[in-house]
Design an enzyme around this catalytic site. Sequence first.
Site, mmCIF file in Angstrom:
data_model
loop_
_atom_site.group_PDB
_atom_site.id
_atom_site.type_symbol
_atom_site.label_atom_id
_atom_site.label_comp_id
_atom_site.label_asym_id
_atom_site.label_seq_id
_atom_site.Cartn_x
_atom_site.Cartn_y
_atom_site.Cartn_z
ATOM 1 N N GLU B 145 0.828 -1.216 0.000
ATOM 2 C CA GLU B 145 0.000 0.000 0.000
ATOM 3 C C GLU B 145 0.860 1.263 0.000
ATOM 4 O OE1 GLU B 145 -3.738 0.352 0.256
ATOM 5 O OE2 GLU B 145 -2.826 2.154 -0.556
ATOM 6 N N LYS B 221 3.757 4.486 -9.893
ATOM 7 C CA LYS B 221 2.608 4.247 -9.009
ATOM 8 C C LYS B 221 1.398 3.777 -9.809
ATOM 9 C CE LYS B 221 4.163 7.680 -5.684
ATOM 10 N NZ LYS B 221 4.128 9.113 -5.384
#
Lengths: 168, 333
Positions: B145, B221
Site C-alpha cells: 500500500e 505508481k
Amino acid sequence: MRVSMDLELKDIPGQLLLALQPISDLKGNLISVVHHHEKHTPRGTIPVQIVFEIDSEKLDNLISRLEDSGVSVVRVGEERFLEHCAVIIIGHIVHTNIQDTIDKIDSTGFAEVVGLTLSMPRVNQPSSAFLKIDATGKKELNEALSLLKNVANKKDLLVIEPIETQFI
Amino acid sequence: MKQVRISIIGFGSVGQGVAEVLMKKQDYLTKMGLDIKVIAISDSKGSFINQNGIDLNSALEQKRQKGTVANVQKTGVEIINEIEHDVVIETTPTNIEDGGVGLENMLASFENGRHVITSNKGPLALKYKYLVDTANLSGCKFKFEATVGGAMPIINLIKGVLAGNDILSIQGILNGTCNYILTRMLEEEASYEQMLAEAQERGIAETDPTYDVEGIDAACKLVILANSVFDMDSTYKDVDSVGITKITPESMLLAYNDGYVTKLIGEVRNGKLSVGPRLVPVGHPLSVGDTLNVASVQTDLAGPVTITGRGAGSIETASAILSDLIAICNNDN
C-alpha cells in the site's frame, strides 16, 4: 437535427402543453424546456426556451402548427455542434503557424475552432493558447482532438486536454 | 498475545518513520493482542540485530547521532537469509533501472518464507507479476500500500472496502511534488523554474527532480495500481508519460479563467496507462492543491469513489505500512 427555439406563450393555463404537443405529434424528441413562468415580456407573454431533435423536413410544419395554435415562435436555431471542449497548447505556437493548426480542424467539416486566446510573454519564449473546439458529436470531437494532437506533435507543441469527467 | 518478529530493511526516512510509529502505537497494538518485535534493522552501512527485540528509541537515537545503526557488517539480504523472523519491512530506496537491492531483498524474503511489506516502488514497477507469483508460490503475503500515494489507502480501498465492484477506470494525482509546483505556479503566476526552486528549498523536491517532474514517479505508481487492480503485467515503460516541465504560468491562467486547473493526472482506462498534464474543472474532486494526492475510482456498483490524502512523508508512509502489518498479523488478505 437538433433545434433550439425561443417561444412566447400567452399567460393563461394550458399554453405549455399547446407548445409541446405538436413536437410530440411530429415524433420529435424533446431535450430540454426552460419555462420562465415568473418572467413576462413587455408584451405580457411568457418566454420559453426548448431544445429538441426532429427530422429537418418536419420543421416548417411544426412552426406553422405552433403559430396556428397561438404560440409565437420568436427564434429558431439549429444546434449543429453538440459537443464542446477546451484545450491548452504550449510552445512556439505562432512561429509554427497557428492558422494552419486551426485550418486542419476547421477543414474536417465536423469540428471547428470557435475560440482562441493567446498569451505571448516574450519573444523566443513559448507561448500559451487556450483553444475552444466545437464538434457535431462526441466521436467527432475525439477525432478532432487526435488530429490536433497529431499536428501539435509534429510542431513540438504540448497539448493539455481536460480530464474525462463522464465515465462510460 | 501473538508475537510477530519483523525486520526493517532500509533505515532512511520511511524506515525510521516505521520505527517511530511502532513505538507510538505500542499500546494500541498490545490491545489488539499483537506483540511486534523488531529483531533487526539494516541500513546501507550494516545491520543491528537483537533477537529479543531492538529498543527502537535507542536505535533512532544512534541513527541520528552516528548516521547508521550498524553494529555488525551484515547486509539486508544476509539478515533476511540468516535471522529467523516473520515479516520483512522493505524500505530501501527505489531503483527503477533494475529493481536494485529492493528486488533482491523481496525475493530472498519469499525464498525464506517471510511476508513482505514494502514502500519501494522500483521492483513492483518492473517485475510486478514475477514478485506476486513468487510470493504466492512460497505462501507468503506481499503488501505494498505504501508504494502508491503514501497515506492515501487506495489499494486497500479497492481490494477491501470496494470488493465486489468491477473497477472501470482510475484517475488521480499521484505525485505530491508536481502538485505542489503546479499549485504554486498558479498562485504566484510564476514560472516552473521558480516554483521548482521553491519546492527544492522546502525539501518537497529533490536536488535532481527528474524522477518527479518528468512523471516517472507517477507512472511507477500508476503501474502498481493498474497491475494490482486490473491484474495487468505492465511496467512503467508501458506508460505514455509527459511531465510538467513545459507548462507555462500563462497557460495555467488562461485555463483558470475558463474554470480549469492544470494537474498532472495519471489514468488507467481500457487497458491504457497514461500520465500527463490535464485540465481539471475547478471544484472537481480531483482539483486538490498543495502536496496532496488524490485518486478517483470509477466502479460499476458504487459509482465514482474519490479518496485524497498526503502522498509523502515518513510518518504518513509508515501509517500505510502499519496498516499492512496489522492486516498480515490478523491474517487478512
